[in-house]
Write a protein that holds these residues in place. Structure first.
Motif, PDB file in Angstrom:
ATOM      1  N   VAL A 111     100.736  22.190  63.251  1.00  0.00           N
ATOM      2  CA  VAL A 111     100.208  21.790  64.559  1.00  0.00           C
ATOM      3  C   VAL A 111      99.363  22.907  65.163  1.00  0.00           C
ATOM      4  O   VAL A 111      98.284  22.655  65.724  1.00  0.00           O
ATOM      5  N   GLU A 112      99.821  24.139  65.044  1.00  0.00           N
ATOM      6  CA  GLU A 112      99.056  25.267  65.581  1.00  0.00           C
ATOM      7  C   GLU A 112      97.702  25.402  64.889  1.00  0.00           C
ATOM      8  O   GLU A 112      96.673  25.643  65.542  1.00  0.00           O
ATOM      9  N   ASN A 113      97.680  25.232  63.578  1.00  0.00           N
ATOM     10  CA  ASN A 113      96.418  25.320  62.835  1.00  0.00           C
ATOM     11  C   ASN A 113      95.469  24.191  63.211  1.00  0.00           C
ATOM     12  O   ASN A 113      94.257  24.400  63.366  1.00  0.00           O
ATOM     13  N   LEU A 114      96.018  22.963  63.370  1.00  0.00           N
ATOM     14  CA  LEU A 114      95.182  21.833  63.769  1.00  0.00           C
ATOM     15  C   LEU A 114      94.630  22.032  65.178  1.00  0.00           C
ATOM     16  O   LEU A 114      93.484  21.665  65.470  1.00  0.00           O
TER      17      LEU A 114
ATOM     18  N   ASP B  68      90.585  22.056  69.877  1.00  0.00           N
ATOM     19  CA  ASP B  68      91.395  22.306  71.065  1.00  0.00           C
ATOM     20  C   ASP B  68      92.118  21.062  71.575  1.00  0.00           C
ATOM     21  O   ASP B  68      93.239  21.139  72.076  1.00  0.00           O
ATOM     22  N   SER B  69      91.476  19.928  71.450  1.00  0.00           N
ATOM     23  CA  SER B  69      92.041  18.690  72.009  1.00  0.00           C
ATOM     24  C   SER B  69      92.902  17.923  71.010  1.00  0.00           C
ATOM     25  O   SER B  69      93.278  16.783  71.278  1.00  0.00           O
ATOM     26  N   TRP B  70      93.249  18.556  69.881  1.00  0.00           N
ATOM     27  CA  TRP B  70      93.950  17.797  68.833  1.00  0.00           C
ATOM     28  C   TRP B  70      95.270  17.212  69.336  1.00  0.00           C
ATOM     29  O   TRP B  70      95.569  16.039  69.099  1.00  0.00           O
ATOM     30  N   LYS B  71      96.092  18.005  70.019  1.00  0.00           N
ATOM     31  CA  LYS B  71      97.395  17.514  70.483  1.00  0.00           C
ATOM     32  C   LYS B  71      97.239  16.320  71.415  1.00  0.00           C
ATOM     33  O   LYS B  71      97.983  15.349  71.324  1.00  0.00           O
ATOM     34  N   THR B  72      96.262  16.405  72.300  1.00  0.00           N
ATOM     35  CA  THR B  72      96.026  15.297  73.225  1.00  0.00           C
ATOM     36  C   THR B  72      95.520  14.075  72.493  1.00  0.00           C
ATOM     37  O   THR B  72      95.975  12.944  72.741  1.00  0.00           O
ATOM     38  N   ASP B  73      94.605  14.283  71.572  1.00  0.00           N
ATOM     39  CA  ASP B  73      94.051  13.164  70.807  1.00  0.00           C
ATOM     40  C   ASP B  73      95.122  12.496  69.940  1.00  0.00           C
ATOM     41  O   ASP B  73      95.105  11.272  69.765  1.00  0.00           O
TER      42      ASP B  73
ATOM     43  N   MET C  92     110.299  14.367  69.392  1.00  0.00           N
ATOM     44  CA  MET C  92     109.871  13.270  70.263  1.00  0.00           C
ATOM     45  C   MET C  92     108.383  12.970  70.084  1.00  0.00           C
ATOM     46  O   MET C  92     107.977  11.804  70.086  1.00  0.00           O
ATOM     47  N   LYS C  93     107.594  13.982  69.910  1.00  0.00           N
ATOM     48  CA  LYS C  93     106.145  13.791  69.822  1.00  0.00           C
ATOM     49  C   LYS C  93     105.688  13.411  68.414  1.00  0.00           C
ATOM     50  O   LYS C  93     104.834  12.536  68.251  1.00  0.00           O
ATOM     51  N   TYR C  94     106.273  14.031  67.402  1.00  0.00           N
ATOM     52  CA  TYR C  94     105.723  13.900  66.053  1.00  0.00           C
ATOM     53  C   TYR C  94     106.606  13.147  65.051  1.00  0.00           C
ATOM     54  O   TYR C  94     106.149  12.863  63.943  1.00  0.00           O
ATOM     55  N   ALA C  95     107.861  12.831  65.415  1.00  0.00           N
ATOM     56  CA  ALA C  95     108.757  12.212  64.433  1.00  0.00           C
ATOM     57  C   ALA C  95     109.312  10.857  64.853  1.00  0.00           C
ATOM     58  O   ALA C  95     109.493   9.979  63.999  1.00  0.00           O
ATOM     59  N   ILE C  96     109.618  10.662  66.125  1.00  0.00           N
ATOM     60  CA  ILE C  96     110.205   9.397  66.568  1.00  0.00           C
ATOM     61  C   ILE C  96     109.096   8.352  66.653  1.00  0.00           C
ATOM     62  O   ILE C  96     108.150   8.488  67.416  1.00  0.00           O
ATOM     63  N   LYS C  97     109.263   7.267  65.875  1.00  0.00           N
ATOM     64  CA  LYS C  97     108.190   6.261  65.758  1.00  0.00           C
ATOM     65  C   LYS C  97     108.350   5.079  66.700  1.00  0.00           C
ATOM     66  O   LYS C  97     107.434   4.273  66.849  1.00  0.00           O
ATOM     67  N   PHE C  98     109.528   4.956  67.314  1.00  0.00           N
ATOM     68  CA  PHE C  98     109.707   3.926  68.350  1.00  0.00           C
ATOM     69  C   PHE C  98     110.715   4.422  69.368  1.00  0.00           C
ATOM     70  O   PHE C  98     111.769   4.968  69.016  1.00  0.00           O
ATOM     71  N   VAL C  99     110.409   4.215  70.650  1.00  0.00           N
ATOM     72  CA  VAL C  99     111.280   4.609  71.752  1.00  0.00           C
ATOM     73  C   VAL C  99     111.523   3.390  72.640  1.00  0.00           C
ATOM     74  O   VAL C  99     110.569   2.764  73.122  1.00  0.00           O
TER      75      VAL C  99
END
Length: 452
Positions: free
Chosen positions: A136-139, A144-149, A346-353
């Motif tokens: 994630v840090e490398n991306l 810069d906007s990768w996390k938001t996108d 929560m952000k990168y692994a859970i596929k349904f909440v």
């Protein structure tokens, strides 16, 4: 339990310095004065008849010397039979005791193995988190906007997807077999599905829905985190549902790393799902559920304390929702990485909440992720006792402060939930929800379920 009992459980009541102040009554068999008295009685009884026994034996010896036949007294036959019977009973009791001890040793050995396996699994979870953090840090450095996108794993972007036109809705709602076809439903998650059931978030209704839609030969429902002996069943399953911790995907990956296509960014590719509930309400509900359910193994501890003392002492009331998504057992402690790891999941692994407070809407949403065609459930009159209880605000605030991590991830869960609705289409989901309620005669003023 009536209302008076409930209020007593909330007033501060009896105070305990430590959880060890309450000890179950212990009675050791064969211990104490009763045993000594019985020995003395037996000794006295034996001494009283000693002279008569010696006389009988002397007479029998004299008769034998004179060639006279020796006849055994009937009472002596009965005494011998009684002695043999007592010997057998003693042997049987000893055998049962040895068997119980052996079973206890085996259970303790299994528990040790299971704890070691859970510890090793959590090490894998932490290792994967640290690897993904670097990704994630490398991306993010590259853009810069990768996390938001990126958004969230539960709200994937599908190029070309637009919600169906309103003119098609009725037909799609009536004939929903398309939901299980990935060519028609871009939100369908690949199997295996791993549903982390957090206690008191609607489990009775949820498990009913899963059983109606899953192949029973490929569906594994388990009340707790699987033991080592259950791992083969886990690996063979298409869907796992239960009070499990995050991390079971490692077993699937070790058996067949190609079962699911890799994530485009190298992040967790497995289909984790869960339901969250407002933390204070969940804990209060759990407490009164345990108090009312006398058969539950945790009933005694809940029944022994008022709610504030129970919250102080039990790990059940210590950020339980965070523990499940983090992958940490109740016996382990949080550390400085815990919150970062759970937010990463929560952000990168859970596929349904899903949200318990919006249960019916959650089921409609979930059907798009699971492909379930039948999401009807029987509303049960659970939690009546809970509804009679008014928990004072200072108690609620204490629970809120102690469960500060749960409060954070619950707010994140609500944010993800809203984004899921928007991703599939707000008007589309609301229309499907209205159709679901109408066809199932559900009250549109509430969205509660059985909060097991």
């Amino acid at each position: 339990m009536d209302e008076e009992d409930e209020e007593t459980g909330l007033d501060g009541g009896q105070q305990y310095d430590t959880p060890n102040d309450i000890q179950p009554p212990t009675t050791q068999p064969g211990d104490g004065s009763k045993k000594v008295d019985e020995q003395e009685v037996e000794e006295e009884s034996d001494q009283v008849g000693m002279d008569n026994v010696e006389d009988d034996e002397s007479k029998q010896q004299q008769d034998a010397k004179q060639g006279a036949p020796v006849y055994m007294d009937q009472d002596q036959d009965e005494d011998d039979g009684t002695a043999q019977s007592l010997d057998k009973e003693d042997d049987s009791a000893k055998s049962r005791e040895e068997s119980s001890i052996e079973k206890l040793k085996q259970r303790l050995a299994r528990d040790k193995i299971n704890r070691e396996e859970e510890s090793e699994l959590y090490k894998k979870v932490v290792k994967q988190f640290r690897q993904e953090r670097i990704i994630v840090e490398n991306l993010s450095l590259a853009k810069d906007s990768w996390k938001t996108d990126y958004g969230y794993a539960a709200t994937p972007w599908h190029p070309g997807y637009v919600p169906p036109h309103p003119s098609k809705w009725d037909n799609l709602f009536l004939n929903n077999t398309w939901k299980s076809d990935p060519r028609s439903n871009p939100f369908l998650l690949p199997k295996p599905h791993i549903f982390i059931h957090i206690p008191k978030t609607g489990g009775t209704s949820l498990i009913e829905i899963f059983r109606m839609n899953e192949d029973p030969d490929r569906f594994f429902h388990i009340d707790g985190h699987p033991a080592v002996r259950d791992l083969d069943t886990v690996k063979r399953s298409d869907t796992i549902f239960g009070h499990i911790h995050y991390g079971l995907h490692h077993y699937f990956h070790e058996m067949d790393p190609d079962r699911i296509p890799d994530n485009a960014f190298g992040l967790n590719k497995y289909s984790y799902m869960t339901m969250f509930r407002e933390p204070v309400d969940r804990i209060i509900s759990h407490y009164f559920y345990l108090r009312d359910n006398v058969q539950h193994p945790l009933h005694s501890i809940a029944n022994a304390f008022n709610i504030t003392d129970w919250v102080k002492r039990t790990p059940i009331a210590d950020n339980e929702q965070t523990r499940r998504i983090l992958g940490l057992s109740r016996t382990d402690s949080f550390d400085e990485e815990s919150l970062e790891i759970v937010l990463h999941h929560m952000k990168y692994a859970i596929k349904f909440v899903g949200l318990t407070e919006r249960f019916e809407e959650s089921m409609v949403l979930m059907s798009h992720y699971t492909g379930f065609k039948d999401i009807k459930y029987v509303r049960e009159n659970i939690g009546v006792q809970r509804n009679k209880v008014v928990v004072e605000e200072w108690v609620r605030e204490y629970i809120r402060q102690k469960n500060w991590m749960d409060m954070i991830i619950y707010q994140k869960a609500k944010e993800i939930f809203e984004k899921q609705v928007e991703t599939i289409g707000y008007d589309y989901i609301q229309a499907e929800l209205a159709h679901f309620r109408k066809t199932n005669n559900l009250d549109t003023t509430t969205s509660t379920s059985s909060n097991k």
